[in-house]
Design a protein around this motif. Structure first.
Motif, PDB file in Angstrom:
ATOM      1  N   CYS A   1       0.834  -1.210   0.000  1.00  0.00           N
ATOM      2  CA  CYS A   1       0.000   0.000   0.000  1.00  0.00           C
ATOM      3  C   CYS A   1       0.869   1.260   0.000  1.00  0.00           C
ATOM      4  O   CYS A   1       0.569   2.230  -0.703  1.00  0.00           O
ATOM      5  CB  CYS A   1      -0.944   0.008   1.200  1.00  0.00           C
ATOM      6  N   ALA A   2       1.932   1.246   0.776  1.00  0.00           N
ATOM      7  CA  ALA A   2       2.826   2.405   0.828  1.00  0.00           C
ATOM      8  C   ALA A   2       3.489   2.645  -0.530  1.00  0.00           C
ATOM      9  O   ALA A   2       3.639   3.790  -0.968  1.00  0.00           O
ATOM     10  CB  ALA A   2       3.888   2.205   1.909  1.00  0.00           C
ATOM     11  N   ALA A   3       3.879   1.580  -1.208  1.00  0.00           N
ATOM     12  CA  ALA A   3       4.499   1.712  -2.528  1.00  0.00           C
ATOM     13  C   ALA A   3       3.511   2.273  -3.537  1.00  0.00           C
ATOM     14  O   ALA A   3       3.865   3.135  -4.357  1.00  0.00           O
ATOM     15  CB  ALA A   3       5.033   0.362  -3.004  1.00  0.00           C
ATOM     16  N   ARG A   4       2.269   1.814  -3.485  1.00  0.00           N
ATOM     17  CA  ARG A   4       1.245   2.354  -4.401  1.00  0.00           C
ATOM     18  C   ARG A   4       0.979   3.823  -4.115  1.00  0.00           C
ATOM     19  O   ARG A   4       0.797   4.620  -5.025  1.00  0.00           O
ATOM     20  CB  ARG A   4      -0.048   1.553  -4.290  1.00  0.00           C
TER      21      ARG A   4
ATOM     22  N   ARG B   1       4.110  10.402  -6.738  1.00  0.00           N
ATOM     23  CA  ARG B   1       5.135  10.735  -7.721  1.00  0.00           C
ATOM     24  C   ARG B   1       4.508  11.082  -9.072  1.00  0.00           C
ATOM     25  O   ARG B   1       4.926  11.993  -9.760  1.00  0.00           O
ATOM     26  CB  ARG B   1       6.090   9.553  -7.867  1.00  0.00           C
ATOM     27  N   ALA B   2       3.466  10.357  -9.442  1.00  0.00           N
ATOM     28  CA  ALA B   2       2.793  10.602 -10.718  1.00  0.00           C
ATOM     29  C   ALA B   2       2.039  11.934 -10.718  1.00  0.00           C
ATOM     30  O   ALA B   2       1.925  12.578 -11.752  1.00  0.00           O
ATOM     31  CB  ALA B   2       1.823   9.456 -11.022  1.00  0.00           C
TER      32      ALA B   2
END
Length: 79
Positions: free
Chosen positions: A67-70, A76-77
């Motif tokens: 979840c943190a990576a998503r 970032r996007a």
């Protein structure tokens, strides 16, 4: 206040136990806010591990990290 050992432990049924090492499917669904099918279809989602003959669970740390990576990718996007 001390808890009497005869008193049952009441857990929040609306979300995962934050201190648990493993989360069963209802806890994963509550934490990620995703459907059962999307969890099993997504190749990037952590795979469950067998913890019994008919029981599977996810490592809570793996689900949190996913979840943190998503979230980081989305931030970032957007930048």
């Amino acid at each position: 206040m001390q808890r009497d050992s005869a008193m049952p432990v009441v857990r929040n049924v609306h979300g995962p136990d934050p201190s648990a090492r493993y989360w069963r499917l209802p806890a994963v669904l509550a934490y990620t806010q995703r459907s059962r099918s999307s969890i099993y279809r997504d190749p990037t989602f952590p795979k469950p591990i067998k913890i019994g003959p008919n029981t599977a669970a996810w490592l809570a740390d793996d689900v949190r990290a996913w979840c943190a990576a998503r979230e980081a990718d989305a931030t970032r996007a957007a930048a």
